[in-house]
Design an enzyme around this catalytic site. Structure first.
Site, short mmCIF file in Angstrom:
data_model
loop_
_atom_site.label_atom_id
_atom_site.label_comp_id
_atom_site.label_asym_id
_atom_site.label_seq_id
_atom_site.Cartn_x
_atom_site.Cartn_y
_atom_site.Cartn_z
N LYS A 176 18.19 44.06 64.56
CA LYS A 176 18.00 43.31 63.31
C LYS A 176 17.36 44.23 62.27
O LYS A 176 16.23 44.68 62.46
CB LYS A 176 17.08 42.10 63.54
CG LYS A 176 17.03 41.21 62.31
CD LYS A 176 15.91 40.20 62.38
CE LYS A 176 14.75 40.54 61.50
NZ LYS A 176 15.07 40.72 60.07
N GLU A 251 5.62 50.49 66.41
CA GLU A 251 5.24 51.47 65.38
C GLU A 251 4.82 50.69 64.15
O GLU A 251 5.66 50.04 63.52
CB GLU A 251 6.42 52.39 65.08
CG GLU A 251 6.82 53.22 66.29
CD GLU A 251 8.05 54.09 66.04
OE1 GLU A 251 8.56 54.12 64.91
OE2 GLU A 251 8.50 54.74 66.99
N CYS A 285 5.33 54.69 55.73
CA CYS A 285 4.15 54.44 56.55
C CYS A 285 3.27 55.69 56.65
O CYS A 285 2.08 55.59 56.93
CB CYS A 285 4.57 53.99 57.94
SG CYS A 285 5.74 55.14 58.70
N GLU A 387 -3.65 48.11 54.12
CA GLU A 387 -2.45 48.86 53.72
C GLU A 387 -1.84 48.22 52.47
O GLU A 387 -1.45 47.05 52.50
CB GLU A 387 -1.44 48.83 54.87
CG GLU A 387 -0.27 49.75 54.65
CD GLU A 387 0.79 49.63 55.76
OE1 GLU A 387 1.03 48.50 56.23
OE2 GLU A 387 1.36 50.67 56.12
P1 NDP Z 1 7.41 43.49 58.70
O1 NDP Z 1 6.48 43.58 59.84
O2 NDP Z 1 7.25 42.39 57.74
O3 NDP Z 1 8.92 43.41 59.22
C1 NDP Z 1 9.49 44.35 60.09
C2 NDP Z 1 10.70 43.72 60.77
O4 NDP Z 1 10.25 42.68 61.63
C3 NDP Z 1 11.68 43.07 59.81
O5 NDP Z 1 12.98 43.23 60.29
C4 NDP Z 1 11.24 41.62 59.86
O6 NDP Z 1 12.22 40.72 59.44
C5 NDP Z 1 10.92 41.47 61.32
N1 NDP Z 1 10.03 40.36 61.64
C6 NDP Z 1 9.18 39.70 60.82
N2 NDP Z 1 8.53 38.72 61.51
C7 NDP Z 1 9.00 38.76 62.78
C8 NDP Z 1 8.71 38.02 63.97
N3 NDP Z 1 7.81 37.03 63.97
N4 NDP Z 1 9.38 38.34 65.10
C9 NDP Z 1 10.26 39.34 65.12
N5 NDP Z 1 10.59 40.08 64.02
C10 NDP Z 1 9.96 39.80 62.87
O7 NDP Z 1 7.35 44.92 57.99
P2 NDP Z 1 8.02 45.33 56.62
O8 NDP Z 1 9.49 45.16 56.72
O9 NDP Z 1 7.27 44.70 55.51
O10 NDP Z 1 7.75 46.93 56.63
C11 NDP Z 1 6.62 47.52 56.16
C12 NDP Z 1 5.65 47.81 57.29
O11 NDP Z 1 6.24 48.66 58.26
C13 NDP Z 1 4.41 48.55 56.81
O12 NDP Z 1 3.28 48.00 57.40
C14 NDP Z 1 4.64 49.97 57.31
O13 NDP Z 1 3.45 50.71 57.49
C15 NDP Z 1 5.34 49.70 58.59
N6 NDP Z 1 6.07 50.90 59.02
C16 NDP Z 1 5.60 51.62 60.10
C17 NDP Z 1 6.22 52.79 60.48
C18 NDP Z 1 5.76 53.58 61.67
O14 NDP Z 1 6.52 54.43 62.13
N7 NDP Z 1 4.57 53.36 62.19
C19 NDP Z 1 7.39 53.32 59.75
C20 NDP Z 1 7.78 52.49 58.63
C21 NDP Z 1 7.13 51.32 58.30
P3 NDP Z 1 12.17 40.16 57.91
O15 NDP Z 1 12.42 41.33 57.04
O16 NDP Z 1 13.21 39.16 57.87
O17 NDP Z 1 10.80 39.60 57.74
#
Ligand code: NDP
Length: 484
Positions: A176, A251, A285, A387
């Site tokens: 997803k 991550e 990130c 963040e």
């Molecule tokens: P989110 O945590 O909001 O979403 C990440 C993914 O999880 C999306 O596909 C989202 O879907 C999905 N998701 C949301 N809620 C659920 C749930 N309850 N169960 C399963 N899946 C779910 O992150 P963001 O998309 O806002 O991304 C930004 C974040 O990602 C920042 O905190 C950043 O630091 C982190 N990040 C970390 C990295 C690393 O390598 N450590 C690299 C890049 C980013 P939907 O979009 O539909 O909500």
């Protein structure tokens, strides 16, 4: 190959409408206009995808390595051949400068497939000889159907960073992408069809995290979850998956320190710190959002940094000259601006930016935020702890190595850090003590896929690179043979 107005799910080798037949608006954040529609899938779509992945697993996992190697390389070739289309789509979906997508995101997606296709050719497991006359060997088998869930900031790059190793080692995948940036994942499904990937090997279900993502996490047939996203979402997923004893790689977020010592190579440092602060509008990130500078260099750094940041070209992400594009959504723009207000309340002085810039006509309703530099924040205040994930950095002086380390470690996050010094002993000493999973010395965001990647503390678990990623996607079994 082309983008379409109505994005479709990719299930069992076919592009299909979501079962509820509902769609969500997909905004172009640079213009604020809806430009396509995303399947608002539900648990039933996930069930179909999981069933397809389960059915495809026995044959896919038994294929000779050369077969999987060939297919993954074919996918990489097709991504490369469609570089311009994918870069434009990613820029339109995400608001990032097209040049960044063209030179970083899409080439790194190609590399993800090439690297893991090649890695399986060299993958080996361990064998241990016992003096009592026995040999143990570790049998590593792929897990089955696994889930890959990725965020919006580096859409195709992070999506393929999960999918490529999972497929390479013989798993089938239900994936997803973030519903905020679905277009390149949709184009990837078309590429997989063109490449001849067997039906069910990769399935992509679009929709909301709480509905589609959670259904994937909770599905009994899903053996492991590879997730990249925010720390709160990571906690939620961990709480759902832990009682089901699923393998997890999380991550998560970061609040990364950049440590600048007076003896650094100033010109090299300032160019890179500009990038590590504002690349992708600060929505990586790994961006350094807490910049700590040795007292004696502080004023010189401040002047040069302000001058260079004020010259960054903010504009239409589709223009090849743009350095700072739009942030990903209206909600995210509001979140970033509210943190800037909070920083002011917490005693921060805005040295640069802090508001919404004027951008040309096509983008006048887009979601932009000026590169923002803040001074005077306490290490422990919320705007220096949470963040923000935007083009916002705080700068502060430190006295000596000990003070720098204390400030750098004053965070619940521990993803990445960069240290700027020409003193080799200091660099190694700090690298050992700083609480981050990745330490860059005199550089930023150099990425070697063979190295472990990920964070400490609240930035995640399951730090992996190279073989480790492949190992994560396997079930190890010890076989002990007594021969004497
Ligand atoms: P989110 O945590 O909001 O979403 C990440 C993914 O999880 C999306 O596909 C989202 O879907 C999905 N998701 C949301 N809620 C659920 C749930 N309850 N169960 C399963 N899946 C779910 O992150 P963001 O998309 O806002 O991304 C930004 C974040 O990602 C920042 O905190 C950043 O630091 C982190 N990040 C970390 C990295 C690393 O390598 N450590 C690299 C890049 C980013 P939907 O979009 O539909 O909500």
């Amino acid at each position: 190959m082309k983008t379409d107005k109505y994005i479709k799910n990719y299930i069992n080798g076919e592009l299909v409408d979501p079962i509820p037949n509902e769609y969500l608006d997909n905004y172009n954040p640079a213009t604020g206009e809806v430009y396509s529609y995303i399947p608002n899938s539900d648990e039933r779509d996930v069930e179909l995808a999981v069933a397809a992945a389960k059915k495809a697993f026995p044959e896919w996992s038994r294929q000779p390595i050369a077969f999987r190697w060939g297919l993954l390389n074919r996918i990489a070739d097709l991504i490369y051949q469609n570089l311009d289309l994918l870069a434009a789509a990613e820029s339109e979906d995400n608001g990032k400068p097209v040049n960044l997508a063209r030179t970083v995101d899409i080439p790194r997606a190609v590399e993800n497939f090439r690297f893991f296709a090649s890695a399986i050719k060299h993958f080996s497991s361990e064998s241990h000889h016992m003096t009592s006359g026995a040999i143990n060997y570790t049998l590593r088998r792929p897990l089955g159907a696994v889930a890959c869930i990725s965020p919006w900031n580096l859409p195709l790059y992070l999506f393929t960073w999960k999918i490529a190793p999972a497929l390479a080692i013989g798993n089938t995948v239900v994936a997803k992408p973030s519903e905020v940036t679905p277009m390149t994942a949709y184009l990837l499904s078309k590429i997989c069809i063109e490449a001849g990937l067997p039906p069910g090997v990769l399935n992509i279900v679009h929709g909301l995290g709480r509905k589609v993502g959670e259904a994937m996490v909770l599905s009994k047939e899903i053996k492991a979850i590879s997730f990249t996203g925010g720390t709160e979402t990571g906690k939620k997923i961990a709480s759902l998956a832990a009682p089901l004893f699923k393998k997890m790689s999380l991550e998560l977020g970061g609040k990364n320190p950049t440590l600048i010592f007076a003896d650094c190579d100033f010109d090299r440092m300032i160019q890179t710190v500009l990038r590590s602060s504002f690349s992708n509008q600060g929505q990586i990130c790994l961006c350094g959002s807490r910049i700590l500078v040795q007292e004696s260099l502080y004023e010189r750094f401040k002047l040069a940094f302000l001058e260079k940041a004020s010259l960054l070209r903010i504009g239409d992400p589709q223009s090849p000259d743009t350095q700072v594009g739009a942030v990903v959504s209206k909600e995210h723009q509001e979140k970033i601006l509210s943190y800037i207000e909070l920083a002011k309340e917490e005693g921060g002085r805005i040295l640069l930016g802090g508001g919404i810039p004027e951008v040309n006509k096509r983008c006048s309703n887009g979601y932009f935020v000026e590169p923002t530099i803040i001074e005077g924040l306490d290490d422990h205040c919320r705007s220096n702890q949470e963040e923000i994930f935007g083009p916002v950095v705080s700068i502060a002086p430190f006295t000596d190595e000990e003070d720098a380390l204390r400030k750098a470690n004053a965070s619940e996050y521990g993803l990445a850090s960069s240290i700027w010094t020409e003193n080799l002993s200091r660099a190694h000493k700090l690298a050992e003590s700083i609480e981050t999973g990745i330490v860059w010395i005199n550089c930023w965001m150099l990425r070697d896929l063979r190295t472990p990647f990920g964070g400490m503390k609240n930035s995640g678990m399951g730090r992996e690179g190279g073989w480790e990623v492949l190992r994560f996607f396997t079930e190890p079994k010890n076989v002990c043979i007594k021969y004497r």
